[in-house]
Structures are given as structure tokens and as C-alpha cells.
Design an enzyme around this catalytic site. Sequence first.
Site, PDB file in Angstrom:
ATOM      1  CB  THR A  13      -0.186   7.293   4.310  1.00  0.00           C
ATOM      2  OG1 THR A  13      -0.034   6.042   3.650  1.00  0.00           O
ATOM      3  CG2 THR A  13      -1.142   8.183   3.539  1.00  0.00           C
ATOM      4  CG  MET A  91       5.595   3.777  -6.605  1.00  0.00           C
ATOM      5  SD  MET A  91       5.139   2.146  -5.955  1.00  0.00           S
ATOM      6  CE  MET A  91       3.744   2.565  -4.917  1.00  0.00           C
ATOM      7  CG  HIS A 110       4.407  -5.916  -1.445  1.00  0.00           C
ATOM      8  ND1 HIS A 110       4.533  -5.269  -2.664  1.00  0.00           N
ATOM      9  CD2 HIS A 110       3.477  -6.887  -1.632  1.00  0.00           C
ATOM     10  CE1 HIS A 110       3.722  -5.842  -3.542  1.00  0.00           C
ATOM     11  NE2 HIS A 110       3.079  -6.816  -2.941  1.00  0.00           N
TER      12      HIS A 110
HETATM   13  C1  GAR Z   1       1.567   1.685   0.152  1.00  0.00           C
HETATM   14  O1  GAR Z   1       0.386   0.940   0.213  1.00  0.00           O
HETATM   15  C2  GAR Z   1       2.767   0.777  -0.033  1.00  0.00           C
HETATM   16  O2  GAR Z   1       2.643  -0.432   0.670  1.00  0.00           O
HETATM   17  C3  GAR Z   1       2.727   0.539  -1.509  1.00  0.00           C
HETATM   18  O3  GAR Z   1       2.383   1.800  -2.058  1.00  0.00           O
HETATM   19  C4  GAR Z   1       1.609   2.541  -1.120  1.00  0.00           C
HETATM   20  C5  GAR Z   1       2.257   3.881  -0.892  1.00  0.00           C
HETATM   21  O4  GAR Z   1       1.453   4.692  -0.089  1.00  0.00           O
HETATM   22  N1  GAR Z   1       3.968   0.037  -2.014  1.00  0.00           N
HETATM   23  C6  GAR Z   1       4.048  -0.816  -3.028  1.00  0.00           C
HETATM   24  O5  GAR Z   1       3.097  -1.193  -3.661  1.00  0.00           O
HETATM   25  C7  GAR Z   1       5.461  -1.288  -3.348  1.00  0.00           C
HETATM   26  N2  GAR Z   1       5.423  -2.425  -4.214  1.00  0.00           N
HETATM   27  P1  GAR Z   1       2.035   5.922   0.725  1.00  0.00           P
HETATM   28  O6  GAR Z   1       2.830   6.799  -0.257  1.00  0.00           O
HETATM   29  O7  GAR Z   1       0.824   6.622   1.235  1.00  0.00           O
HETATM   30  O8  GAR Z   1       2.902   5.392   1.840  1.00  0.00           O
END
Ligand code: GAR
Length: 208
Positions: A13, A91, A110
Site C-alpha cells: 500500500t 521485511m 516505520h
Molecule cells: C507498513 O505499515 C510499513 O510501515 C510497515 O509494514 C507495512 C507494510 O505495508 N513496515 C515495517 O513494519 C518496517 N519495520 P504495505 O506493504 O502495505 O506498504
Amino acid sequence: MKKIAVLVSGGGTNLQALIDAQARGEIVNGEIAVVISSAPEAYALERAQHANIPSCVLARKDYSSSQSMTIALVNKLRELDIDLVVMAGFMTIVTKELFEVYNNAVINIHPALIPSFCGKGAYGLHVHEQALAYGVKVSGATVHFVTEECDSGPIILQKAVDVLLDDTPETLQRRIMERCEWKLLPQAVSLFCQDRLKVEGRTVQILP
Ligand code: GAR
């Protein structure tokens, strides 16, 4: 025009927020050149395809160590002449080889107000579980430069939202994404591409 690589692992997203901002002309002097996913099944790859952005998969399991994966990543980024690396829900652990080449040129989003709820084990929904368990009244998101030490690089932008009494990790995550992450990340990327981020020690100055 700066060339941007977006690193993803899941739903994407935040990648979508960048794609939409680019379509609205809000990424000034920057262009998403490639999307690199650590997971072949990541929905983010479909988002890239939809937007006609080239993509590739670089999975940790295909390499013997985090270091060899990072070296492959750096080679790819150099081959494509990338100026800015954006971790948008990426990740996978990377090693110092990335920051040797991309010093103050890797940014991460983050989903908490660093230095709260960050570091090892604090990713995705876990971050919001930790925030609710602690009982904080506000949480939010942080965009920061990435350094060797996890979630510890200079902070570029932060935004907070209230935590509500009936929040679940999912509702808090959604509110933080909508009101903080999807706004802050494109904003920070655009500032970088305009050379408006000046790093002095731990402090990032935003130039007019
Ligand atoms: C998001 O909330 C991002 O901030 C978090 O993972 C999610 C990914 O969502 N990132 C972390 O936790 C990094 N430590 P997305 O794939 O829909 O963008």
C-alpha cells in the site's frame, strides 16, 4: 531526475501511495524506476505491473547469507543507476554493503513514532500490538534514513494520530497508514529528490 528503487515484501500500500503521488506529479524531480520484492507472491508486484513499472524478485532464501543477498541487491541498484532506495514494507535484513554505496540515500517507513516500538521484532502488525499493550495515547509513523543499526537512522518526518479506546491492532494500523504513512512517504521521497534533505548528525534539516 532521480531514479528511485522501491523495496517491498507484501501488500504494497505504501508503494501504491508512491505510484499515486507520482501520477499526481507530487514526486518532484524523481521517478520510480524499479520495484524489488523479497517475496515472489507479494501483491506489491501486481501493483508495479499495473503501473507499468519494471520489477524483480530478490529472495533471501536464494542466497547463502544476508550479506550475499545485499551484494546482489547493490549490484542491481548500481546496474540501474538508482539514486534513492525506498524501503516500503521491506521485511528483509540488509547488511552494511548497501549503506557503503547508498549513504543517506536509503529511506524507510516505520509504523510508529521512533524511538518507540521499533527495532528487532517490531514490524507490521506487531508494532501496533506493542503500542496498544503499552497503553500509549498517540502513535504514528516515521520516515527515516536507514543506517546499519535497525530503525536508528536520522528521522526525516513523523506524524502522530490518537489511539482510541476501542482500537485493535488492525484499526490502529489502518488509521496510521491512511493518515500518516501514505502521506509522509511520498512527501519524504519528493524532498529527497529535490535535494532538500540536509543531514547533520542525527538531525535532518528540511531546506526551503
Ligand atoms: C507498513 O505499515 C510499513 O510501515 C510497515 O509494514 C507495512 C507494510 O505495508 N513496515 C515495517 O513494519 C518496517 N519495520 P504495505 O506493504 O502495505 O506498504
